[in-house]
Scaffold this active site. Structure first.
Site, PDB file in Angstrom:
ATOM      1  N   HIS A 215     -29.877  -3.801 131.315  1.00 27.17           N
ATOM      2  CA  HIS A 215     -30.761  -4.975 131.267  1.00 27.17           C
ATOM      3  C   HIS A 215     -31.568  -5.198 132.535  1.00 27.17           C
ATOM      4  O   HIS A 215     -32.402  -6.079 132.584  1.00 27.17           O
ATOM      5  CB  HIS A 215     -29.949  -6.239 130.959  1.00 27.17           C
ATOM      6  CG  HIS A 215     -29.207  -6.760 132.145  1.00 27.17           C
ATOM      7  ND1 HIS A 215     -28.006  -6.226 132.540  1.00 27.17           N
ATOM      8  CD2 HIS A 215     -29.499  -7.737 133.040  1.00 27.17           C
ATOM      9  CE1 HIS A 215     -27.597  -6.864 133.623  1.00 27.17           C
ATOM     10  NE2 HIS A 215     -28.471  -7.766 133.945  1.00 27.17           N
TER      11      HIS A 215
HETATM   12  C1  UD1 Z   1     -30.038 -12.821 134.357  1.00 30.58           C
HETATM   13  C2  UD1 Z   1     -29.825 -12.647 135.849  1.00 30.58           C
HETATM   14  C3  UD1 Z   1     -29.117 -11.317 136.118  1.00 30.58           C
HETATM   15  C4  UD1 Z   1     -27.862 -11.191 135.291  1.00 30.58           C
HETATM   16  C5  UD1 Z   1     -28.223 -11.379 133.815  1.00 30.58           C
HETATM   17  C6  UD1 Z   1     -26.998 -11.251 132.917  1.00 30.58           C
HETATM   18  C7  UD1 Z   1     -31.531 -13.625 137.336  1.00 30.58           C
HETATM   19  C8  UD1 Z   1     -32.688 -13.332 138.197  1.00 30.58           C
HETATM   20  N1  UD1 Z   1     -31.104 -12.629 136.582  1.00 30.58           N
HETATM   21  O1  UD1 Z   1     -30.968 -11.827 133.943  1.00 30.58           O
HETATM   22  O2  UD1 Z   1     -28.773 -11.266 137.482  1.00 30.58           O
HETATM   23  O3  UD1 Z   1     -27.261  -9.916 135.496  1.00 30.58           O
HETATM   24  O4  UD1 Z   1     -28.805 -12.674 133.670  1.00 30.58           O
HETATM   25  O5  UD1 Z   1     -27.303 -11.490 131.598  1.00 30.58           O
HETATM   26  O6  UD1 Z   1     -31.049 -14.739 137.356  1.00 30.58           O
HETATM   27  N2  UD1 Z   1     -33.069 -14.726 126.906  1.00 30.58           N
HETATM   28  C9  UD1 Z   1     -32.673 -15.048 125.633  1.00 30.58           C
HETATM   29  N3  UD1 Z   1     -31.608 -15.868 125.480  1.00 30.58           N
HETATM   30  C10 UD1 Z   1     -30.939 -16.389 126.538  1.00 30.58           C
HETATM   31  C11 UD1 Z   1     -31.369 -16.064 127.834  1.00 30.58           C
HETATM   32  C12 UD1 Z   1     -32.418 -15.220 128.013  1.00 30.58           C
HETATM   33  O7  UD1 Z   1     -33.245 -14.605 124.641  1.00 30.58           O
HETATM   34  O8  UD1 Z   1     -29.967 -17.144 126.317  1.00 30.58           O
HETATM   35  C13 UD1 Z   1     -34.208 -13.822 127.081  1.00 30.58           C
HETATM   36  C14 UD1 Z   1     -35.437 -14.621 127.474  1.00 30.58           C
HETATM   37  O9  UD1 Z   1     -36.501 -14.244 126.685  1.00 30.58           O
HETATM   38  C15 UD1 Z   1     -35.709 -14.217 128.904  1.00 30.58           C
HETATM   39  C16 UD1 Z   1     -34.991 -12.883 129.056  1.00 30.58           C
HETATM   40  O10 UD1 Z   1     -33.930 -12.888 128.096  1.00 30.58           O
HETATM   41  O11 UD1 Z   1     -37.060 -14.097 129.183  1.00 30.58           O
HETATM   42  C17 UD1 Z   1     -34.432 -12.736 130.426  1.00 30.58           C
HETATM   43  O12 UD1 Z   1     -33.585 -13.842 130.771  1.00 30.58           O
HETATM   44  P1  UD1 Z   1     -33.435 -14.339 132.292  1.00 30.58           P
HETATM   45  O13 UD1 Z   1     -32.470 -15.456 132.363  1.00 30.58           O
HETATM   46  O14 UD1 Z   1     -34.772 -14.550 132.868  1.00 30.58           O
HETATM   47  O15 UD1 Z   1     -32.825 -13.110 133.064  1.00 30.58           O
HETATM   48  P2  UD1 Z   1     -31.811 -11.993 132.603  1.00 30.58           P
HETATM   49  O16 UD1 Z   1     -32.572 -10.755 132.400  1.00 30.58           O
HETATM   50  O17 UD1 Z   1     -30.923 -12.477 131.498  1.00 30.58           O
END
Ligand code: UD1
Length: 370
Positions: free
Chosen positions: A214
Site C-alpha cells: 500500500h
Molecule cells: C495510512 C498511513 C500509513 C499506514 C496506512 C495503513 C499516513 C500518511 N499514512 O496510509 O502510514 O501504513 O494508513 O493502512 O497517515 N481509504 C478508504 N477507506 C478508509 C481510509 C482510506 O477507502 O477507511 C482510501 C481513501 O480513498 C484514501 C486512501 O485510501 O484516499 C488512502 O488513505 P490515507 O488515510 O490517506 O492513507 P493510507 O494510504 O491508508
C-alpha cells in the site's frame, strides 16, 4: 474525574488500533488515571476501523472527529483544527488534559501532537525514534516532527534510541520499552490459530504466501505497480498468493488497468482488507510474506515467518538484522532467489528482539504514571 491523571489517547488509522488497545487495557486497571479515547476518523471503513474495535476489545471512542480522507495538507489541517477544539475543552468542565499519547507515524499522530504541544499539553510518543532516512515517505516526516515536539519518547527497538540520541534528544526523554504491537499479537494469537482462516479459504497450511502492498512509492506509479504485479504473478506460479487489498491499492490497480490481471491469475486470491484475527490467522500459518508494510516486518519476525520486504529501506532495521525480513525493493530476480531459499529451507531463521515480549504496555503505563 479531574483528580488523578487525565490522558488524551489518539487513534486514527488502522495501524494505530493494535498499538493503543493494550495500553488502554493496562491503564484501565491502574488507579487515579482517566483516559479519553479520541478517533480522528482518518480511516473510517468498517474493514479498516470498526472491526478492530470489536476484535481488539477496545472501547468505542469517547470522541470521534470523522475527518476522513484527503490530501496531506487538508487531512492534517482538519485534524489540527478539531484537535485544538477538543483539547481546549478538556476532559470535563474546569479540568485539563495532563498529557496526550500518540502512537506510530500516521498523519493523525503528527497533527494531534502538534495541536497538543501548542496548547502546552506534553506529548508521549509510542514507537518513537524509528527512521528510514527517506524523506520522500510521508511517515518519515510524521516521525521526525512528532519526536521533535514530544517530551516522552517510548522506543520499540535499539536503533530508535541511537537515532534520537544522534538528533540531540537527552536521555531523560528516552525509554526503551519494546514493541507494543506485539502485545496485541501475542494476546490474540491463540484465537487467530483457532479460527482457521487458511483452511476456510481452502489453503494448505504453510503452503501459501501472504501479500500486502500500500505504500505510495509502490502503488502510486503505474509503471512501478505494473512491474510489481508481474513479480507477484511470477511468484504465484510457485506458491499460491493471498492478497488482502488496501483500498488505496485497489483504487490504483483499477485506475492503471491492472486489477483484472491480478484477479484472473490462477494462483492469486484477492481479498478485501481482513480483520485483525483473520489476518493473523493467515500470516501465522504462511510459508512467507511479501509486503511493504512496516508492521508486518515486525509481526513476521515474532511469528518466525520469512518476510520479503518490497522496500529499499526500513525504519525497523532490527527486523532485518535479527528478524526474518530481507529488503528486496522491487528487484524481481532477488525476490525469486530468496523465494527459492524459503522453499528449500535455507532462508535465515531470525529471532525476536529484546522486549518484544507482550509486556510493553505495562512498561509504558509505568513511565506515563511516574
Ligand atoms: C495510512 C498511513 C500509513 C499506514 C496506512 C495503513 C499516513 C500518511 N499514512 O496510509 O502510514 O501504513 O494508513 O493502512 O497517515 N481509504 C478508504 N477507506 C478508509 C481510509 C482510506 O477507502 O477507511 C482510501 C481513501 O480513498 C484514501 C486512501 O485510501 O484516499 C488512502 O488513505 P490515507 O488515510 O490517506 O492513507 P493510507 O494510504 O491508508
Amino acid at each position: 474525574m479531574s483528580n488523578g491523571c487525565n490522558l488524551a489517547c489518539i487513534v486514527g488509522a488502522r495501524p494505530n488500533f493494535m498499538k493503543m488497545a493494550p495500553l488502554l487495557r493496562v491503564l484501565s486497571a491502574r488507579d487515579a488515571v482517566h483516559t479519553t479515547l479520541i478517533h480522528t476518523g482518518q480511516h473510517y471503513d468498517k474493514n479498516l476501523s470498526d472491526i478492530f474495535f470489536e476484535q481488539l476489545d477496545m472501547r468505542r471512542p469517547d470522541i470521534s472527529l470523522e475527518i476522513g480522507s484527503g490530501k496531506h495538507g487538508e487531512q492534517t489541517a482538519k485534524i489540527l483544527q478539531r484537535m485544538e477544539e477538543v483539547l481546549e475543552a478538556g476532559p470535563a468542565q474546569g479540568s485539563r488534559y495532563d498529557r496526550l499519547v500518540v502512537v506510530g507515524d500516521v498523519n493523525s499522530t503528527m497533527a494531534a501532537a502538534l495541536a497538543a504541544v501548542k496548547l502546552g499539553i506534553p506529548v508521549a510518543h509510542v514507537e518513537a525514534g524509528l527512521r528510514s532516512f527517506d524523506r520522500t515517505m510521508p511517515e518519515e516526516i510524521n516521525r521526525i516532527v512528532t519526536d521533535g515536539i514530544s517530551d516522552m519518547l517510548l522506543v520499540s527497538e535499539p536503533s530508535g534510541m541511537d537515532n534520537l540520541r544522534r538528533e540531540g534528544h537527552g536521555d531523560e526523554k528516552l525509554h526503551l520499552v519494546g514493541n507494543i504491537m506485539i502485545d496485541t499479537l501475542l494476546h490474540l494469537l491463540p484465537q487467530a490459530k483457532a479460527i482457521g482462516t487458511p483452511e476456510q479459504l481452502g489453503l494448505e497450511v504453510g503452503e501459501y504466501a501472504v501479500v500486502t502492498l500500500h505504500r505510495p512509492a509502490n502503488v502510486d506509479n503505474a509503471d512501478t505497480l505494473s512491474e510489481l504485479v508481474d513479480v507477484l504473478i511470477d511468484v504465484s506460479h510457485r506458491l499460491p498468493l493471498v492478497f488482502p487489498i488496501h483500498p488505496r491499492t485497489e483504487q490504483r490497480l483499477e485506475r492503471f488497468g491492472l486489477l483484472a490481471r491480478l484477479q484472473q491469475a490462477p494462483g492469486v486470491r484477492v481479498l478485501p482488507p481482513q480483520g485483525y484475527i483473520e489476518f493473523l490467522s493467515l500470516t501465522s500459518r504462511a510459508r512467507v510474506m511479501v509486503t511493504d508494510s512496516g508492521g508486518l516486518q515486525e509481526e513476521s519476525t515474532v511469528l518466525g515467518v520469512p518476510c520479503l520486504t518490497m522496500r529499499e529501506n526500513t525504519e525497523r532495521p532490527v527486523t532485518v538484522t535479527s528478524g526474518t525480513s530481507t529488503l528486496v525493493g522491487n528487484d524481481a530476480g532477488l525476490l525469486r532467489n530468496l523465494l527459492n531459499d524459503v522453499l528449500d529451507g535455507s532462508y535465515k531463521k531470525g529471532r525476536s528482539p529484546e522486549l518484544w515480549d507482550g509486556h510493553a504496555a505495562e512498561r509504558i503505563a509505568d513511565i506515563l504514571l511516574q
